[in-house]
Design a protein around this motif. Structure first.
Motif, PDB file in Angstrom:
ATOM      1  N   MET A  13      25.058  50.263  24.196  1.00  0.00           N
ATOM      2  CA  MET A  13      24.903  50.108  22.786  1.00  0.00           C
ATOM      3  C   MET A  13      25.133  49.444  21.537  1.00  0.00           C
ATOM      4  O   MET A  13      26.266  49.571  21.554  1.00  0.00           O
ATOM      5  CB  MET A  13      23.556  51.445  22.196  1.00  0.00           C
ATOM      6  CG  MET A  13      22.533  50.977  20.961  1.00  0.00           C
ATOM      7  SD  MET A  13      22.232  52.767  20.535  1.00  0.00           S
ATOM      8  CE  MET A  13      21.528  53.371  21.611  1.00  0.00           C
ATOM      9  N   GLU A  14      24.317  48.037  21.389  1.00  0.00           N
ATOM     10  CA  GLU A  14      25.623  47.373  20.426  1.00  0.00           C
ATOM     11  C   GLU A  14      25.243  47.529  19.259  1.00  0.00           C
ATOM     12  O   GLU A  14      25.173  48.447  18.644  1.00  0.00           O
ATOM     13  CB  GLU A  14      24.042  46.434  20.615  1.00  0.00           C
ATOM     14  CG  GLU A  14      24.411  45.370  22.219  1.00  0.00           C
ATOM     15  CD  GLU A  14      25.355  44.557  22.475  1.00  0.00           C
ATOM     16  OE1 GLU A  14      26.511  44.468  21.606  1.00  0.00           O
ATOM     17  OE2 GLU A  14      25.634  43.427  23.314  1.00  0.00           O
ATOM     18  N   ASN A  15      26.232  47.489  18.443  1.00  0.00           N
ATOM     19  CA  ASN A  15      26.731  47.890  17.619  1.00  0.00           C
ATOM     20  C   ASN A  15      25.746  46.685  16.018  1.00  0.00           C
ATOM     21  O   ASN A  15      26.197  45.871  16.200  1.00  0.00           O
ATOM     22  CB  ASN A  15      28.238  47.931  16.734  1.00  0.00           C
ATOM     23  CG  ASN A  15      28.518  49.025  17.680  1.00  0.00           C
ATOM     24  OD1 ASN A  15      28.559  49.563  17.593  1.00  0.00           O
ATOM     25  ND2 ASN A  15      30.450  48.177  17.982  1.00  0.00           N
ATOM     26  N   LEU A  16      25.524  47.294  15.187  1.00  0.00           N
ATOM     27  CA  LEU A  16      24.822  46.448  14.385  1.00  0.00           C
ATOM     28  C   LEU A  16      25.046  46.949  12.921  1.00  0.00           C
ATOM     29  O   LEU A  16      25.347  48.054  12.401  1.00  0.00           O
ATOM     30  CB  LEU A  16      23.094  46.780  13.507  1.00  0.00           C
ATOM     31  CG  LEU A  16      22.261  46.407  13.551  1.00  0.00           C
ATOM     32  CD1 LEU A  16      21.879  45.245  13.797  1.00  0.00           C
ATOM     33  CD2 LEU A  16      21.087  47.142  13.105  1.00  0.00           C
ATOM     34  N   VAL A  17      25.229  45.710  11.627  1.00  0.00           N
ATOM     35  CA  VAL A  17      25.432  45.889  10.596  1.00  0.00           C
ATOM     36  C   VAL A  17      24.323  45.389   9.448  1.00  0.00           C
ATOM     37  O   VAL A  17      24.219  44.828  10.324  1.00  0.00           O
ATOM     38  CB  VAL A  17      26.868  44.844   9.843  1.00  0.00           C
ATOM     39  CG1 VAL A  17      26.978  44.972   8.649  1.00  0.00           C
ATOM     40  CG2 VAL A  17      28.534  45.704  10.784  1.00  0.00           C
ATOM     41  N   VAL A  40      14.734  49.443   7.604  1.00  0.00           N
ATOM     42  CA  VAL A  40      15.872  49.403   9.032  1.00  0.00           C
ATOM     43  C   VAL A  40      16.053  50.550   8.865  1.00  0.00           C
ATOM     44  O   VAL A  40      16.225  50.876  10.679  1.00  0.00           O
ATOM     45  CB  VAL A  40      16.272  47.750   8.601  1.00  0.00           C
ATOM     46  CG1 VAL A  40      16.785  47.537   9.682  1.00  0.00           C
ATOM     47  CG2 VAL A  40      15.344  47.138   7.992  1.00  0.00           C
ATOM     48  N   PHE A  41      17.310  51.211   8.096  1.00  0.00           N
ATOM     49  CA  PHE A  41      18.254  51.893   8.702  1.00  0.00           C
ATOM     50  C   PHE A  41      16.997  52.798   9.235  1.00  0.00           C
ATOM     51  O   PHE A  41      18.022  53.002  10.186  1.00  0.00           O
ATOM     52  CB  PHE A  41      19.035  52.416   7.259  1.00  0.00           C
ATOM     53  CG  PHE A  41      20.072  53.501   8.136  1.00  0.00           C
ATOM     54  CD1 PHE A  41      21.196  53.522   8.911  1.00  0.00           C
ATOM     55  CD2 PHE A  41      19.005  55.338   7.704  1.00  0.00           C
ATOM     56  CE1 PHE A  41      21.708  54.616   8.685  1.00  0.00           C
ATOM     57  CE2 PHE A  41      19.798  56.293   8.048  1.00  0.00           C
ATOM     58  CZ  PHE A  41      21.974  55.940   8.442  1.00  0.00           C
ATOM     59  N   SER A  42      15.839  53.649   9.103  1.00  0.00           N
ATOM     60  CA  SER A  42      14.684  54.374   9.194  1.00  0.00           C
ATOM     61  C   SER A  42      14.685  54.496  10.726  1.00  0.00           C
ATOM     62  O   SER A  42      14.871  54.872  11.298  1.00  0.00           O
ATOM     63  CB  SER A  42      13.938  55.367   8.467  1.00  0.00           C
ATOM     64  OG  SER A  42      14.833  55.780   7.246  1.00  0.00           O
ATOM     65  N   LEU A  71      17.919  52.009  18.615  1.00  0.00           N
ATOM     66  CA  LEU A  71      17.878  50.006  18.850  1.00  0.00           C
ATOM     67  C   LEU A  71      18.771  49.910  18.951  1.00  0.00           C
ATOM     68  O   LEU A  71      19.481  49.288  19.971  1.00  0.00           O
ATOM     69  CB  LEU A  71      16.685  49.843  17.552  1.00  0.00           C
ATOM     70  CG  LEU A  71      14.860  49.914  17.730  1.00  0.00           C
ATOM     71  CD1 LEU A  71      14.722  49.296  16.983  1.00  0.00           C
ATOM     72  CD2 LEU A  71      14.774  50.008  19.078  1.00  0.00           C
ATOM     73  N   TYR A  72      20.046  50.497  17.487  1.00  0.00           N
ATOM     74  CA  TYR A  72      20.829  49.699  17.744  1.00  0.00           C
ATOM     75  C   TYR A  72      22.338  51.067  17.545  1.00  0.00           C
ATOM     76  O   TYR A  72      22.378  51.877  16.892  1.00  0.00           O
ATOM     77  CB  TYR A  72      21.415  48.909  17.121  1.00  0.00           C
ATOM     78  CG  TYR A  72      20.771  47.508  17.207  1.00  0.00           C
ATOM     79  CD1 TYR A  72      21.689  46.306  18.000  1.00  0.00           C
ATOM     80  CD2 TYR A  72      19.458  47.360  16.915  1.00  0.00           C
ATOM     81  CE1 TYR A  72      21.005  45.215  18.343  1.00  0.00           C
ATOM     82  CE2 TYR A  72      18.668  46.019  17.388  1.00  0.00           C
ATOM     83  CZ  TYR A  72      20.153  45.429  17.981  1.00  0.00           C
ATOM     84  OH  TYR A  72      19.405  44.112  18.337  1.00  0.00           O
ATOM     85  N   ILE A  87      12.687  45.068  17.165  1.00  0.00           N
ATOM     86  CA  ILE A  87      11.292  45.613  17.245  1.00  0.00           C
ATOM     87  C   ILE A  87      11.696  46.976  18.018  1.00  0.00           C
ATOM     88  O   ILE A  87      11.730  47.619  18.858  1.00  0.00           O
ATOM     89  CB  ILE A  87      11.751  44.568  19.468  1.00  0.00           C
ATOM     90  CG1 ILE A  87      12.287  43.240  18.230  1.00  0.00           C
ATOM     91  CG2 ILE A  87      10.066  44.260  19.594  1.00  0.00           C
ATOM     92  CD1 ILE A  87      11.676  41.504  19.710  1.00  0.00           C
ATOM     93  N   SER A  88       9.702  47.160  17.329  1.00  0.00           N
ATOM     94  CA  SER A  88       9.881  48.335  18.121  1.00  0.00           C
ATOM     95  C   SER A  88       9.183  48.773  19.586  1.00  0.00           C
ATOM     96  O   SER A  88       8.353  47.101  19.933  1.00  0.00           O
ATOM     97  CB  SER A  88       8.087  48.767  17.037  1.00  0.00           C
ATOM     98  OG  SER A  88       7.902  49.852  17.921  1.00  0.00           O
TER      99      SER A  88
END
Length: 229
Positions: free
Chosen positions: A1-5, A16-18, A25-26, A96-97
């Motif tokens: 899974m890709e990391n996200l900041v 967005v975090f929730s 997703l990330y 994207i949901s």
């Protein structure tokens, strides 16, 4: 899974975090803000980094970023931070949901497509677009960068909407309608006419208001004064 900041430490950043956590997703590794706005070292239990020095401060070598800002100053605030991130060559994520239906083409990045959004065939979306729940983007439409669509809004087929425009909750834009740059369409407004650049179209229980402004004036017509968004 890709990391996200996630860029931001506001109400929107928490949403967005929730959202990302709920749908897995990330892998969220932290948040980031501009140096002059950093007032905390932790948010939602994760570290807060400095946007200007994110690569040096973040221990993870590979990550995406997402600008968690909505519509303040007619999307100008989000656009400014987005362009800053691009200038640093950060990789931008799309959120994207899994419940969205995407038949068109999301050409860009930093787009947030919420639950039960439908993007129909041959629709073309550029970058940095926020589309809230239950919105319909009709077939053969074009949405320019830095736009915002409130929940349950509708963009009719064959229409186009210009850069940095705002479509309010439950607003409807009829088929084959042209909406210019930096336009503001109020909640529950029905648009059957083309709108030139920098114009505002709002309906209320008493009247319909259509007015055109200068490029700078229109951005001051949609401001969240408490700056939580």
């Amino acid at each position: 899974m890709e990391n996200l900041v996630i860029v931001g430490v506001s109400t929107t950043a928490r949403h967005v975090f929730s959202f990302v956590k709920m749908y897995n997703l990330y892998n969220i590794i932290g948040f980031a803000v501009n140096r002059q706005y950093k007032i905390c070292d932790e948010f939602c239990g994760l570290p807060v980094y400095t946007l200007e020095h994110l690569r040096e401060e973040c221990k993870e070598q590979h990550f995406f970023v997402f600008v968690a800002v909505l519509w303040n100053h007619l999307n100008r605030d989000r656009k400014k931070i987005y362009e800053m991130c691009k200038s640093y060559n950060y990789r931008m994520a799309n959120i994207i949901s899994p419940y969205a239906i995407i038949r068109g083409n999301i050409k860009g990045d930093n787009c947030w497509i919420h639950d039960y959004v439908i993007i129909q065939n041959e629709a073309q979306l550029e970058s940095d677009i926020a589309i809230m729940a239950y919105t319909l983007i009709g077939a053969d439409t074009h949405v320019a960068s830095h736009c915002f669509f409130g929940a349950r809004s509708l963009l009719g087929g064959g229409s186009s909407i210009g850069e940095q425009s705002f479509v309010g909750l439950n607003a409807t834009i009829f088929d084959d309608t042209y909406i210019g740059d930096k336009c503001l369409i109020g909640a529950c407004t029905v648009v059957k006419r083309n709108m030139p650049n920098y114009s505002k179209y709002v309906t209320s229980s008493e009247n319909i208001v259509f007015k055109q402004y200068s490029q700078d004036e229109i951005e001051e017509k949609l401001v969240f004064t408490k700056n939580k968004r």
